[in-house]
Design a protein around this motif. Structure first.
Motif, short mmCIF file in Angstrom:
data_model
loop_
_atom_site.label_atom_id
_atom_site.label_comp_id
_atom_site.label_asym_id
_atom_site.label_seq_id
_atom_site.Cartn_x
_atom_site.Cartn_y
_atom_site.Cartn_z
N TRP A 130 0.82 -1.22 0.00
CA TRP A 130 0.00 0.00 0.00
C TRP A 130 0.85 1.26 0.00
O TRP A 130 1.79 1.40 0.78
N ASN A 142 -4.18 4.77 1.38
CA ASN A 142 -5.14 3.91 2.06
C ASN A 142 -5.75 2.88 1.11
O ASN A 142 -5.35 2.76 -0.05
N ALA A 143 -6.74 2.15 1.62
CA ALA A 143 -7.37 1.10 0.82
C ALA A 143 -8.03 1.67 -0.44
O ALA A 143 -7.98 1.06 -1.52
N GLU A 144 -8.65 2.83 -0.31
CA GLU A 144 -9.29 3.45 -1.46
C GLU A 144 -8.27 3.80 -2.54
O GLU A 144 -8.52 3.61 -3.74
N LEU A 188 -8.86 -7.14 -1.50
CA LEU A 188 -8.75 -5.82 -0.88
C LEU A 188 -10.13 -5.29 -0.50
O LEU A 188 -10.33 -4.78 0.62
N ASN A 189 -11.08 -5.43 -1.40
CA ASN A 189 -12.43 -4.92 -1.12
C ASN A 189 -13.09 -5.66 0.03
O ASN A 189 -13.80 -5.05 0.85
N ARG A 190 -12.86 -6.96 0.12
CA ARG A 190 -13.49 -7.75 1.19
C ARG A 190 -12.88 -7.47 2.55
O ARG A 190 -13.53 -7.65 3.58
N SER A 191 -11.63 -7.02 2.56
CA SER A 191 -10.94 -6.80 3.84
C SER A 191 -11.18 -5.40 4.40
O SER A 191 -10.71 -5.08 5.49
N ASN A 192 -11.91 -4.56 3.65
CA ASN A 192 -12.13 -3.18 4.10
C ASN A 192 -13.60 -2.80 4.00
O ASN A 192 -14.36 -3.37 3.28
#
Length: 220
Positions: free
Chosen positions: A118, A121-123, A216-220
């Motif tokens: 990263w 951030n995740a976004e 990534l989407n499932r973890s955030n």
């Protein structure tokens, strides 16, 4: 004595050549990180064949604005340089226009780790993976992904870029190194070919990026 003088001259010439190959980031970035972006501008403009290997970052030519900003903000802090991050981001994004010039070809190998490390951030990372999927559709880009858990032919301890067959650049935390000796450039070319043979391409590579994006989407 003449022989000693000749040897001294040769040593001085070699030292100067080494100094020109090894350029400290702090020196280059005295007036801000934008100078790091502009340092190789002519090299990018002249080159037609790019071979790029990265193991922990997305190549600058493929980065989103948010990803660039996160990365360059770190370098500005690390180098204690003037914070001209906005200008540096604009310079890097402007450079990406060469992706759309048909005369240029980009052969890129990324380690799986580059997709999962990263910056921001995740976004930011979700947007970066979207951007990567878009770049993969360009006809002049061949992008391969090397999964972490596979049997492989080669391992490189650093990322590197080969511009045509004339220059190799790589980076340490404090400096960039420029390789111009033909024999050394050929070695980097051989390393790139070995790494490329371990990579996934086409639909397999695309599916791999989508899978990482889903995780990534499932973890955030």
């Amino acid at each position: 004595m003449c022989g000693a003088d000749d040897q001294a001259a040769d040593l001085i010439a070699q030292a100067r050549a080494i100094e020109s190959m090894y350029v400290e980031f702090r020196r280059r970035a005295r007036s801000g990180v934008k100078q790091l972006m502009l340092a190789f501008q002519q090299t990018y403009e002249r080159a037609e064949q790019f071979r790029i290997y990265e193991h922990s970052v997305i190549p600058g030519l493929f980065q989103t604005a948010d990803y660039v900003r996160a990365m360059l903000s770190f370098w500005a802090r690390f180098l204690s340089t003037d914070s001209d991050v906005d200008e540096a981001v604009a310079a890097r994004l402007q450079r990406q226009s060469i992706l759309y010039e048909r005369r240029r070809r980009f052969a890129v190998v990324l380690e799986e780790n580059a997709l999962r490390t990263w910056f921001g951030n995740a976004e930011t990372m979700a947007g970066q993976l979207d951007r990567l999927l878009t770049v993969m559709t360009l006809p002049n880009v061949a992008l391969g992904i090397v999964p972490t858990m596979i049997e492989r032919e080669a391992i490189s301890t650093t990322g590197f870029w080969i511009f045509d067959d004339k220059l190799v650049t790589l980076e340490t935390p404090s400096a960039s190194i420029e390789v111009t000796q033909p024999q050394e450039i050929a070695l980097y070319g051989n390393m790139f070919n070995m790494l490329r043979r371990s990579a996934l391409y086409g639909p397999e590579a695309r599916a791999f990026v989508i899978r990482v994006q889903g995780e990534l989407n499932r973890s955030n």
